[in-house]
Design a protein around this motif. Structure first.
Motif, short mmCIF file in Angstrom:
data_model
loop_
_atom_site.label_atom_id
_atom_site.label_comp_id
_atom_site.label_asym_id
_atom_site.label_seq_id
_atom_site.Cartn_x
_atom_site.Cartn_y
_atom_site.Cartn_z
N LEU A 29 12.78 18.02 34.90
CA LEU A 29 11.26 17.74 34.52
C LEU A 29 10.60 17.81 35.76
O LEU A 29 9.19 17.65 35.81
N ASN A 30 11.13 17.65 36.98
CA ASN A 30 10.42 17.71 38.26
C ASN A 30 10.00 19.21 38.76
O ASN A 30 9.46 19.63 39.74
N ILE A 31 10.90 20.04 38.12
CA ILE A 31 10.75 21.71 38.55
C ILE A 31 9.27 22.35 38.36
O ILE A 31 8.77 22.47 39.09
N GLY A 32 8.83 21.79 37.05
CA GLY A 32 7.22 22.40 36.86
C GLY A 32 7.38 23.63 35.83
O GLY A 32 8.19 24.24 35.54
N VAL A 33 6.12 24.09 35.42
CA VAL A 33 5.99 25.29 34.65
C VAL A 33 4.74 25.91 35.33
O VAL A 33 3.97 25.51 35.95
N ASP A 34 4.54 27.24 34.68
CA ASP A 34 3.69 27.96 35.23
C ASP A 34 3.84 28.71 36.69
O ASP A 34 3.58 28.07 37.67
N ALA A 35 3.97 30.13 36.38
CA ALA A 35 3.77 30.81 37.80
C ALA A 35 2.69 30.46 38.87
O ALA A 35 3.05 30.52 40.12
N ALA A 36 1.67 30.37 38.26
CA ALA A 36 0.47 30.07 38.98
C ALA A 36 0.57 28.92 40.08
O ALA A 36 0.29 28.55 40.90
N ALA A 37 0.97 27.96 39.22
CA ALA A 37 1.44 26.66 39.77
C ALA A 37 2.34 26.73 40.98
O ALA A 37 2.24 26.13 42.03
N PHE A 38 3.41 27.42 40.73
CA PHE A 38 4.52 27.45 41.75
C PHE A 38 3.74 28.36 42.86
O PHE A 38 4.30 27.94 43.97
N GLY A 39 3.08 29.20 42.58
CA GLY A 39 2.65 30.16 43.77
C GLY A 39 1.87 28.90 44.71
O GLY A 39 1.84 29.29 45.90
N MET A 40 1.16 27.99 43.99
CA MET A 40 0.38 27.26 44.93
C MET A 40 1.22 25.79 45.32
O MET A 40 0.71 24.79 45.72
N ALA A 41 2.69 25.94 45.18
CA ALA A 41 3.39 24.64 45.54
C ALA A 41 3.53 23.51 44.79
O ALA A 41 3.47 22.33 45.35
N ASN A 42 3.03 23.83 43.63
CA ASN A 42 2.63 22.68 42.18
C ASN A 42 1.69 21.79 42.68
O ASN A 42 1.46 20.86 42.30
N ALA A 43 0.60 22.23 43.98
CA ALA A 43 -0.44 21.19 44.10
C ALA A 43 -1.52 21.75 42.89
O ALA A 43 -2.65 22.39 43.38
N VAL A 44 -1.47 21.09 41.99
CA VAL A 44 -2.51 21.63 40.56
C VAL A 44 -3.08 20.25 39.94
O VAL A 44 -3.68 20.22 38.95
N THR A 45 -2.59 19.09 40.61
CA THR A 45 -2.93 17.90 39.63
C THR A 45 -4.57 17.87 39.32
O THR A 45 -5.00 17.25 38.27
N ALA A 46 -5.50 18.19 40.22
CA ALA A 46 -6.64 18.00 40.27
C ALA A 46 -7.63 19.07 39.44
O ALA A 46 -8.44 18.80 38.99
N THR A 47 -6.73 20.49 39.55
CA THR A 47 -7.66 21.42 39.21
C THR A 47 -6.96 22.26 37.87
O THR A 47 -7.59 22.89 37.30
N THR A 48 -5.79 21.74 37.50
CA THR A 48 -5.32 22.42 36.07
C THR A 48 -6.17 22.02 35.07
O THR A 48 -7.00 21.13 34.76
N GLY A 49 -6.48 23.20 34.21
CA GLY A 49 -7.46 23.14 33.05
C GLY A 49 -7.13 24.02 32.15
O GLY A 49 -7.93 24.75 31.58
N ASP A 50 -5.78 24.14 31.73
CA ASP A 50 -5.30 25.10 30.72
C ASP A 50 -4.12 24.68 30.02
O ASP A 50 -3.94 23.54 29.88
N VAL A 51 -3.61 25.65 29.09
CA VAL A 51 -2.53 24.95 28.20
C VAL A 51 -1.25 24.24 28.93
O VAL A 51 -0.80 23.42 28.53
N ASN A 52 -1.21 24.66 30.33
CA ASN A 52 -0.19 24.16 31.33
C ASN A 52 -0.50 22.53 31.67
O ASN A 52 0.26 22.08 32.25
N SER A 53 -1.91 22.09 31.29
CA SER A 53 -2.13 20.85 31.66
C SER A 53 -1.39 20.05 31.10
O SER A 53 -1.17 18.77 31.53
N SER A 54 -0.70 20.15 29.92
CA SER A 54 0.11 19.04 29.21
C SER A 54 1.30 18.88 30.09
O SER A 54 1.67 17.67 30.04
N TYR A 55 1.66 19.63 31.06
CA TYR A 55 2.65 19.33 32.15
C TYR A 55 2.25 18.72 33.24
O TYR A 55 2.53 17.74 33.80
N TRP A 56 1.08 19.33 33.93
CA TRP A 56 0.81 18.78 35.13
C TRP A 56 -0.34 17.78 35.12
O TRP A 56 -0.22 16.78 35.97
N ASN A 57 -1.15 17.72 34.10
CA ASN A 57 -2.04 16.70 34.15
C ASN A 57 -2.92 16.82 32.81
O ASN A 57 -3.77 17.41 32.58
N PRO A 58 -2.55 16.17 31.81
CA PRO A 58 -2.94 16.43 30.42
C PRO A 58 -4.31 16.03 30.31
O PRO A 58 -5.22 16.68 29.29
#
Length: 356
Positions: A29-58
């Motif tokens: 569960l530490n790997i992550g989801v979404d290729a867009a987030a992987f491209g940004m080295a998983n630095a998306v906690t503050a900006t995630t705002g789509d269906v993948n937010s369920s994983y990164w920050n609901p």
């Protein structure tokens, strides 16, 4: 054959340590989801705002404008392990949203040779069977905007299912919580607390099947491992800033700090807390073509001569968006850039408007 059996025993033993309670589990569960987030080295906690937010920050689910679904596939360790993800989310009203996703990380078609040799000492290859060692996570999310403009929160309830053929299986349950704040001047902030209640996994081991492994490898300990493991809480803090250049280009940058409340090999480590940063950026052109990059997962890696070297995980990616169809690609690994093999990660996201 003996090597395969020893690896299987090691996998079971690592999953259920000889200690009464193992403090590290559910690492998939530490790997992550979404290729867009992987491209940004998983630095998306503050900006995630789509269906993948369920994983990164609901909390980011409150930014949804329509129903969305997402798919992702990645292969690791020279295609030995497969990592798959599917998620869906929908707004409930103009202030709240819900989401659901499933993650599977597994190794399939492992040969079980415990019955290869019968009681008479004869080898019969027809007695070889195949099994899978797989981890599953099912996450249910709820998010809502708070009365303060730009502030929202979200919570996850997750169920963990782990299976090692007919030998052992486990169930686990945990909770996550996140907060996001969007200021009017382009600054964004995010906090994601994982496993806030400490996630417990309880294993059930088939003693007969497990004993067959021990009998197949002489000299192995016949005692069964303990059956409880826990996942300690983790905290992610993120701050981001977005810019616009001449109407055509949008730039998004984010810096995250990943914190674990135990001593690890992270860049900053103590007995109380360990921390490692990650940084990512995204450049978008006319909200259609995206270029991403980032670096994170800084670790103090011990060398053969007992010295230490700082390892890190880079990420690169591109994306394309057209009429609600998002296709993203990332080139990254899941560990130190000098140790793990790089992987090609693809993901697809669809706004529900595509089907209308």
């Amino acid at each position: 054959m003996r090597i395969l059996l020893l690896l299987l025993i090691g996998l079971i033993t690592c999953s259920t340590s000889a200690q009464s309670i193992r403090k590290y589990s559910n690492e998939f569960l530490n790997i992550g989801v979404d290729a867009a987030a992987f491209g940004m080295a998983n630095a998306v906690t503050a900006t995630t705002g789509d269906v993948n937010s369920s994983y990164w920050n609901p909390a980011g689910l409150t930014r949804l404008e329509d129903n969305e679904i997402a798919l992702m596939h990645a292969s690791y360790f020279a295609n030995i392990a497969n990592y798959d993800y599917i998620g869906g989310a929908m707004p409930l009203d103009d202030r709240s949203a819900v989401g659901f996703n499933v993650i599977r990380f597994g190794v399939d078609n492992i040969m079980n040779t415990t019955d290869l040799i019968d009681n008479q000492g004869d080898i019969n290859y027809d007695r070889i069977s195949l099994f899978s060692a797989a981890d599953y996570a099912f996450t249910f999310s709820y998010a809502r905007q708070l009365p303060l403009d730009g502030l929202s929160y979200g919570v996850n309830a997750k169920v963990i299912r782990r299976i090692i053929g007919d030998f052992a299986n486990s169930w686990g349950f945990g909770l996550d919580a996140g907060i996001q704040f969007q200021s009017k001047n382009g600054w964004e902030f995010g906090v994601m607390a994982r496993d806030i209640t400490t996630t417990y996994n309880t294993w059930s081991i088939d003693e007969d099947e497990y004993s067959s492994i021990q009998d197949a490898v002489e000299g192995q300990n016949q005692e069964l491992p303990e059956t409880t493991e826990i996942t300690l809480p983790k905290l992610q803090l993120g701050v981001a800033k977005s810019f616009k250049i001449r109407y055509d280009f949008d730039i998004k940058t984010e810096l995250d700090m990943h914190m674990r409340f135990t001593q690890t090999n992270d860049l900053i480590s103590s007995s109380a807390v360990s921390m490692t940063p990650s940084f990512g950026f995204e450049v978008g052109y006319i909200k259609m073509i995206y270029l991403r990059g980032g670096v994170g997962n800084f670790q103090n890696v011990e060398q053969l001569d007992q010295s230490t070297k700082v390892g890190f995980q880079p990420g690169f990616g591109v994306g394309f968006k057209y009429k609600g169809i998002h296709v993203d690609y990332a080139f990254t690994d899941i560990g130190d850039q000098s140790v793990a093999l790089y992987s090609n990660v693809f993901s697809l996201k669809l706004d529900w408007s595509v089907f209308r």
